[in-house]
Design a protein around this motif. Structure first.
Motif, PDB file in Angstrom:
ATOM      1  N   UNK A  36       0.870  -1.189   0.000  1.00  0.00           N
ATOM      2  CA  UNK A  36       0.000   0.000   0.000  1.00  0.00           C
ATOM      3  C   UNK A  36       0.895   1.223   0.000  1.00  0.00           C
ATOM      4  N   UNK A  37       0.774   2.028  -1.014  1.00  0.00           N
ATOM      5  CA  UNK A  37       1.563   3.252  -1.084  1.00  0.00           C
ATOM      6  C   UNK A  37       3.057   3.027  -1.182  1.00  0.00           C
ATOM      7  N   UNK A  38       3.474   1.907  -1.744  1.00  0.00           N
ATOM      8  CA  UNK A  38       4.891   1.612  -1.892  1.00  0.00           C
ATOM      9  C   UNK A  38       5.533   0.984  -0.672  1.00  0.00           C
ATOM     10  N   UNK A  39       4.764   0.791   0.393  1.00  0.00           N
ATOM     11  CA  UNK A  39       5.269   0.141   1.608  1.00  0.00           C
ATOM     12  C   UNK A  39       4.703  -1.275   1.651  1.00  0.00           C
ATOM     13  N   UNK A  40       5.588  -2.271   1.704  1.00  0.00           N
ATOM     14  CA  UNK A  40       5.165  -3.671   1.676  1.00  0.00           C
ATOM     15  C   UNK A  40       5.421  -4.315   3.032  1.00  0.00           C
ATOM     16  N   UNK A  41       4.423  -5.035   3.519  1.00  0.00           N
ATOM     17  CA  UNK A  41       4.576  -5.849   4.729  1.00  0.00           C
ATOM     18  C   UNK A  41       4.399  -7.298   4.296  1.00  0.00           C
ATOM     19  N   UNK A  42       5.374  -8.137   4.670  1.00  0.00           N
ATOM     20  CA  UNK A  42       5.327  -9.559   4.343  1.00  0.00           C
ATOM     21  C   UNK A  42       5.256 -10.341   5.651  1.00  0.00           C
ATOM     22  N   UNK A  43       4.311 -11.266   5.721  1.00  0.00           N
ATOM     23  CA  UNK A  43       4.151 -12.095   6.913  1.00  0.00           C
ATOM     24  C   UNK A  43       3.503 -13.414   6.509  1.00  0.00           C
ATOM     25  N   UNK A  44       3.692 -14.450   7.335  1.00  0.00           N
ATOM     26  CA  UNK A  44       2.989 -15.710   7.066  1.00  0.00           C
ATOM     27  C   UNK A  44       1.481 -15.510   7.207  1.00  0.00           C
ATOM     28  N   UNK A  45       0.716 -16.323   6.523  1.00  0.00           N
ATOM     29  CA  UNK A  45      -0.748 -16.188   6.534  1.00  0.00           C
ATOM     30  C   UNK A  45      -1.309 -16.266   7.960  1.00  0.00           C
ATOM     31  N   UNK A  46      -0.688 -17.064   8.817  1.00  0.00           N
ATOM     32  CA  UNK A  46      -1.166 -17.170  10.209  1.00  0.00           C
ATOM     33  C   UNK A  46      -1.053 -15.831  10.930  1.00  0.00           C
ATOM     34  N   UNK A  47       0.014 -15.078  10.655  1.00  0.00           N
ATOM     35  CA  UNK A  47       0.183 -13.762  11.295  1.00  0.00           C
ATOM     36  C   UNK A  47      -0.850 -12.759  10.779  1.00  0.00           C
ATOM     37  N   UNK A  48      -1.141 -12.817   9.466  1.00  0.00           N
ATOM     38  CA  UNK A  48      -2.185 -11.936   8.930  1.00  0.00           C
ATOM     39  C   UNK A  48      -3.525 -12.253   9.594  1.00  0.00           C
ATOM     40  N   UNK A  49      -3.802 -13.525   9.795  1.00  0.00           N
ATOM     41  CA  UNK A  49      -5.052 -13.929  10.439  1.00  0.00           C
ATOM     42  C   UNK A  49      -5.084 -13.440  11.883  1.00  0.00           C
ATOM     43  N   UNK A  50      -3.967 -13.596  12.598  1.00  0.00           N
ATOM     44  CA  UNK A  50      -3.886 -13.099  13.979  1.00  0.00           C
ATOM     45  C   UNK A  50      -4.156 -11.596  14.037  1.00  0.00           C
ATOM     46  N   UNK A  51      -3.595 -10.856  13.082  1.00  0.00           N
ATOM     47  CA  UNK A  51      -3.815  -9.401  13.036  1.00  0.00           C
ATOM     48  C   UNK A  51      -5.294  -9.085  12.842  1.00  0.00           C
ATOM     49  N   UNK A  52      -5.933  -9.828  11.961  1.00  0.00           N
ATOM     50  CA  UNK A  52      -7.364  -9.616  11.733  1.00  0.00           C
ATOM     51  C   UNK A  52      -8.175  -9.844  12.989  1.00  0.00           C
ATOM     52  N   UNK A  53      -7.843 -10.891  13.717  1.00  0.00           N
ATOM     53  CA  UNK A  53      -8.588 -11.167  14.954  1.00  0.00           C
ATOM     54  C   UNK A  53      -8.342 -10.112  16.013  1.00  0.00           C
ATOM     55  N   UNK A  54      -7.080  -9.745  16.217  1.00  0.00           N
ATOM     56  CA  UNK A  54      -6.735  -8.834  17.309  1.00  0.00           C
ATOM     57  C   UNK A  54      -6.999  -7.375  16.979  1.00  0.00           C
ATOM     58  N   UNK A  55      -6.520  -6.924  15.825  1.00  0.00           N
ATOM     59  CA  UNK A  55      -6.611  -5.506  15.499  1.00  0.00           C
ATOM     60  C   UNK A  55      -7.959  -5.107  14.938  1.00  0.00           C
ATOM     61  N   UNK A  56      -8.642  -6.019  14.257  1.00  0.00           N
ATOM     62  CA  UNK A  56      -9.938  -5.694  13.666  1.00  0.00           C
ATOM     63  C   UNK A  56     -11.106  -6.234  14.486  1.00  0.00           C
TER      64      UNK A  56
END
Length: 79
Positions: A36-56
């Protein structure tokens, strides 16, 4: 001189053909990268899922009102 080879596979791009538009890709090591906007974040799918649960606040064990608020905010942010 050795050139680096891009081994990422693009999964999605908001505006096809627009190099600068937000995008998602899978890495050779199995990570998911989001640009997004030239800034890339790379993480395993499990971490993206954890972020969705906790942050969203989409954790189904949360109180119903928090889950409903999170879903409303997610819909609003996509408009």
């Amino acid at each position: 001189m050795n050139a680096c080879q891009n081994t990422d596979r693009e999964i999605w791009r908001k505006r096809p053909g627009d190099f600068y538009s937000p995008s998602m890709h899978a890495t050779e090591s199995g990570g998911i990268g989001i640009n997004c906007g030239g800034h890339v974040i790379v993480a395993p799918v499990e971490r993206w899922h954890d972020c969705g649960e906790k942050l969203l606040c989409v954790d189904p064990t949360l109180p119903r009102w928090r889950w409903k608020l999170a879903m409303r905010l997610l819909r609003w942010s996509n408009d």
